[in-house]
Motif scaffolding. Structure first.
Motif, PDB file in Angstrom:
ATOM      1  N   MET A   1      22.759  10.340   3.643  1.00  0.00           N
ATOM      2  CA  MET A   1      22.209  10.629   2.315  1.00  0.00           C
ATOM      3  C   MET A   1      23.001   9.936   1.220  1.00  0.00           C
ATOM      4  N   PHE A   2      24.303   9.807   1.384  1.00  0.00           N
ATOM      5  CA  PHE A   2      25.126   9.106   0.390  1.00  0.00           C
ATOM      6  C   PHE A   2      24.787   7.614   0.347  1.00  0.00           C
ATOM      7  N   VAL A   3      24.549   7.025   1.512  1.00  0.00           N
ATOM      8  CA  VAL A   3      24.163   5.613   1.571  1.00  0.00           C
ATOM      9  C   VAL A   3      22.802   5.415   0.917  1.00  0.00           C
TER      10      VAL A   3
ATOM     11  N   GLU B   1      19.387  12.302  -4.751  1.00  0.00           N
ATOM     12  CA  GLU B   1      19.524  12.083  -3.313  1.00  0.00           C
ATOM     13  C   GLU B   1      20.751  12.774  -2.721  1.00  0.00           C
ATOM     14  N   VAL B   2      21.861  12.764  -3.453  1.00  0.00           N
ATOM     15  CA  VAL B   2      23.109  13.282  -2.874  1.00  0.00           C
ATOM     16  C   VAL B   2      23.304  14.780  -3.110  1.00  0.00           C
ATOM     17  N   SER B   3      22.588  15.352  -4.074  1.00  0.00           N
ATOM     18  CA  SER B   3      22.787  16.772  -4.414  1.00  0.00           C
ATOM     19  C   SER B   3      22.631  17.712  -3.218  1.00  0.00           C
ATOM     20  N   PRO B   4      21.565  17.564  -2.393  1.00  0.00           N
ATOM     21  CA  PRO B   4      21.439  18.473  -1.250  1.00  0.00           C
ATOM     22  C   PRO B   4      22.631  18.382  -0.297  1.00  0.00           C
ATOM     23  N   ALA B   5      23.125  17.170  -0.056  1.00  0.00           N
ATOM     24  CA  ALA B   5      24.269  16.989   0.840  1.00  0.00           C
ATOM     25  C   ALA B   5      25.526  17.615   0.256  1.00  0.00           C
ATOM     26  N   VAL B   6      25.735  17.433  -1.041  1.00  0.00           N
ATOM     27  CA  VAL B   6      26.924  17.986  -1.696  1.00  0.00           C
ATOM     28  C   VAL B   6      26.901  19.511  -1.654  1.00  0.00           C
ATOM     29  N   VAL B   7      25.742  20.103  -1.947  1.00  0.00           N
ATOM     30  CA  VAL B   7      25.613  21.563  -1.901  1.00  0.00           C
ATOM     31  C   VAL B   7      25.880  22.068  -0.482  1.00  0.00           C
TER      32      VAL B   7
ATOM     33  N   PHE C   1      39.671  15.093   9.529  1.00  0.00           N
ATOM     34  CA  PHE C   1      39.350  13.657   9.519  1.00  0.00           C
ATOM     35  C   PHE C   1      37.904  13.429   9.075  1.00  0.00           C
ATOM     36  N   LEU C   2      36.982  14.240   9.590  1.00  0.00           N
ATOM     37  CA  LEU C   2      35.572  14.120   9.203  1.00  0.00           C
ATOM     38  C   LEU C   2      35.399  14.373   7.714  1.00  0.00           C
ATOM     39  N   LEU C   3      36.135  15.352   7.181  1.00  0.00           N
ATOM     40  CA  LEU C   3      36.071  15.648   5.754  1.00  0.00           C
ATOM     41  C   LEU C   3      36.571  14.474   4.926  1.00  0.00           C
ATOM     42  N   LEU C   4      37.649  13.844   5.372  1.00  0.00           N
ATOM     43  CA  LEU C   4      38.191  12.680   4.663  1.00  0.00           C
ATOM     44  C   LEU C   4      37.195  11.519   4.682  1.00  0.00           C
ATOM     45  N   VAL C   5      36.555  11.324   5.827  1.00  0.00           N
ATOM     46  CA  VAL C   5      35.568  10.240   5.953  1.00  0.00           C
ATOM     47  C   VAL C   5      34.397  10.464   5.005  1.00  0.00           C
ATOM     48  N   VAL C   6      33.845  11.675   5.024  1.00  0.00           N
ATOM     49  CA  VAL C   6      32.680  11.954   4.186  1.00  0.00           C
ATOM     50  C   VAL C   6      33.044  11.912   2.704  1.00  0.00           C
ATOM     51  N   THR C   7      34.273  12.304   2.363  1.00  0.00           N
ATOM     52  CA  THR C   7      34.736  12.233   0.977  1.00  0.00           C
ATOM     53  C   THR C   7      34.856  10.783   0.526  1.00  0.00           C
ATOM     54  N   ALA C   8      35.389   9.932   1.396  1.00  0.00           N
ATOM     55  CA  ALA C   8      35.541   8.508   1.070  1.00  0.00           C
ATOM     56  C   ALA C   8      34.174   7.860   0.844  1.00  0.00           C
ATOM     57  N   VAL C   9      33.212   8.186   1.700  1.00  0.00           N
ATOM     58  CA  VAL C   9      31.868   7.613   1.552  1.00  0.00           C
ATOM     59  C   VAL C   9      31.208   8.129   0.277  1.00  0.00           C
ATOM     60  N   PHE C  10      31.440   9.406  -0.047  1.00  0.00           N
ATOM     61  CA  PHE C  10      30.888   9.971  -1.278  1.00  0.00           C
ATOM     62  C   PHE C  10      31.423   9.230  -2.504  1.00  0.00           C
ATOM     63  N   ILE C  11      32.722   8.974  -2.527  1.00  0.00           N
ATOM     64  CA  ILE C  11      33.337   8.257  -3.648  1.00  0.00           C
ATOM     65  C   ILE C  11      32.743   6.862  -3.757  1.00  0.00           C
TER      66      ILE C  11
END
Length: 209
Positions: free
Chosen positions: A72-74, A37-43, A12-22
């Protein structure tokens, strides 16, 4: 909580973070700034996902990782200095700057729990003052490293608009010091509030290694 229940929460957490990333990637204020900004979080997320079967963190650590990635995505979507809610707070309280970046560095202190877990599970360290001291030192070192990376990006890009947004100084010559202090305070608070909960989850969720 059983193993199956934990896995469902992690998914569920993975789905949430994926949705926010999109969402974050759709028409950000600046794609160059967004990428920085998002590169460190994605890595970080890629590493966590790739190592899931070999090293599975507690649910608390995954919640913290999710919160930090979303933060970081926000910030990447709006640019840290222009996040709407904190612009409203700035105007409502007649502040000199948008404080989302300071809030973000305070939240990054939560990562101390993740570091604590790695040290407890992968080193001979046990609970006690030395563990706290080393975790705080690592948190501060990571915060300092991040500030160095921001500075290097600014130098390499010769002060372009994306680099200025990435730095997020907003005219404050002490911004770097404030950011590191916020992270240190956040780390202290996180250890004080969550250590007991973390200990319980380590016993319940983690198979002895």
């Amino acid at each position: 909580m059983g193993k199956g229940g934990s896995i469902k929460i992690h998914l569920f957490l993975l789905l949430v973070v994926t949705a926010v990333f999109i969402w974050s990637a759709i028409k950000p204020a600046s794609y160059r700034t967004w990428l920085l900004e998002v590169s460190p979080a994605v890595v970080g997320l890629i590493i966590v996902i790739a190592s899931y079967n070999k090293f599975r963190f507690t649910t608390l650590s995954y919640v913290i990782i999710t919160i930090l990635a979303i933060m970081m995505f926000v910030g990447g979507h709006y640019i840290y200095s222009k996040v709407p809610l904190f612009d409203w707070i700035k105007d409502a309280y007649d502040l000199k700057r948008n404080h989302y970046d300071r809030f973000g560095h305070l939240l990054k202190g939560l990562f101390a729990i993740v570091l604590r877990e790695i040290l407890l599970r992968k080193t001979p360290l046990t609970k006690g003052p030395w563990l706290v001291a080393i975790v705080l030192s690592m948190s501060l070192a990571i915060a300092a490293l991040y500030e160095i990376i921001e500075w290097l990006v600014s130098k390499i890009s010769k002060g372009g608009e994306a680099a200025k947004n990435f730095l997020g100084i907003q005219g404050d010559i002490w911004d770097t010091q404030w950011d590191m202090l916020c992270c240190l305070i956040g780390s202290i608070v996180a250890l004080f509030i969550f250590s007991k909960l973390h200990n319980r989850l380590l016993k319940k969720e983690v198979v002895k290694e």
